[in-house]
Design a protein around this motif. Structure first.
Motif, short mmCIF file in Angstrom:
data_model
loop_
_atom_site.label_atom_id
_atom_site.label_comp_id
_atom_site.label_asym_id
_atom_site.label_seq_id
_atom_site.Cartn_x
_atom_site.Cartn_y
_atom_site.Cartn_z
N UNK A 1 12.79 11.55 -3.26
CA UNK A 1 11.91 12.42 -2.47
C UNK A 1 11.91 11.99 -1.01
N UNK A 2 11.86 12.97 -0.10
CA UNK A 2 11.88 12.63 1.33
C UNK A 2 10.75 11.66 1.70
N UNK A 3 11.09 10.68 2.50
CA UNK A 3 10.16 9.69 3.05
C UNK A 3 9.63 8.72 2.00
N UNK A 4 9.27 9.21 0.81
CA UNK A 4 8.65 8.32 -0.17
C UNK A 4 9.61 7.26 -0.68
N UNK A 5 10.90 7.53 -0.66
CA UNK A 5 11.87 6.55 -1.16
C UNK A 5 11.89 5.30 -0.29
N UNK A 6 11.50 5.44 0.98
CA UNK A 6 11.53 4.30 1.90
C UNK A 6 10.59 3.20 1.44
N UNK A 7 9.37 3.57 1.09
CA UNK A 7 8.39 2.56 0.68
C UNK A 7 8.74 2.01 -0.70
N UNK A 8 9.37 2.82 -1.56
CA UNK A 8 9.81 2.31 -2.86
C UNK A 8 10.89 1.25 -2.68
#
Length: 261
Positions: free
Chosen positions: A209-216
């Motif tokens: 998912x856009x953006x959310x993968x960064x924090x994961x």
């Protein structure tokens, strides 16, 4: 640590206790060896008293870890390294956007009952770490609470801390667990626009998912350090310190590789 890593970190540590002629015993053990011992515990997930005998005494190392946690040394070293990573990536040291999320961590028997809780959704007893990252996935701030604290409730503390540290941030991405009154509260009280990135019902299986993968991905960096896979810390502040240490190790290795090329 490699020599390049130590060169980056050494200048960021506080001055030794007896260098200014104001009393206090001189440091008995070289700081590099002490820091190596702390990194060894963080990476290996072992107990302090299980450190190899070629390190300084376990309680000496632990006392330095505890003292630097109390005085904010880990946070200061981490922030300085993060600014360097952002500069080398062609970014301004001060971010303008962030991504937030939380992760529940199972607690060991050393975790104080008063600061632990039960996450019914994850069926896990322990603590929950709420983090905010920049768009590169670099940690901006972390707040550790009992696992029973809802994401939206923990986000209030997280966003307040984020605003206090970064006046430049205007936009925050979050998942569906943060939807609701938090969005209007953040806009009214903190002047932060929180955008919820939702997973649609039409999507099946794993999708980035856009953006959310960064924090994961940031959670992945943190949990490479086994002391952060499970919570062993008596105090929440010490767990926060371990998260900062994990990111210090990650960023110093990245910066050292760049310097050696």
């Amino acid at each position: 640590m490699s020599d390049s890593q130590w060169a980056l970190i050494a200048s960021l540590l506080p001055p030794a206790g007896n260098t200014a002629g104001k009393g206090g015993r001189p440091e008995k053990h070289p700081r590099r060896i002490v820091l190596d011992a702390i990194f060894y515990v963080a990476r290996g997930g072992i107990a302090w008293r299980q450190m190899p005998s070629d390190f300084p005494p376990a309680m000496t190392v632990y006392d330095i870890f505890r003292r630097w946690s109390k005085t904010g040394v880990w946070h200061q070293v981490h922030d300085a390294l993060r600014d360097l990573v952002r500069l080398r990536a062609g970014r301004d040291p001060l971010p303008t956007a962030a991504i937030i999320d939380s992760q529940t961590v199972r607690g060991a028997d050393t975790v104080a009952t008063a600061s632990a809780g039960y996450d019914a959704g994850k069926k896990t007893k322990g603590r929950k770490r709420h983090i905010a990252t920049d768009t590169l996935g670099l940690l901006l701030t972390v707040v550790v609470t009992a696992a029973s604290i809802q994401d939206r409730d923990g986000a209030h503390r997280l966003l307040v801390d984020l605003r206090a540290r970064f006046s430049t941030i205007a936009h925050v991405w979050a998942d569906g667990g943060y939807a609701g009154r938090l969005l209007s509260w953040a806009k009214t009280v903190l002047s932060l626009t929180v955008e919820v990135v939702k997973r649609t019902d039409k999507i099946t299986g794993f999708v980035v998912l856009p953006r959310r993968w960064v924090v994961e991905r940031t959670f992945g960096w943190i949990t490479k350090h086994r002391r952060c896979v499970r919570d062993y810390e008596t105090l929440p502040d010490h767990h926060e310190a371990m998260v900062y240490i994990a990111m210090i190790m990650t960023m110093s290795r990245r910066l050292a590789r760049t310097a050696d090329q």
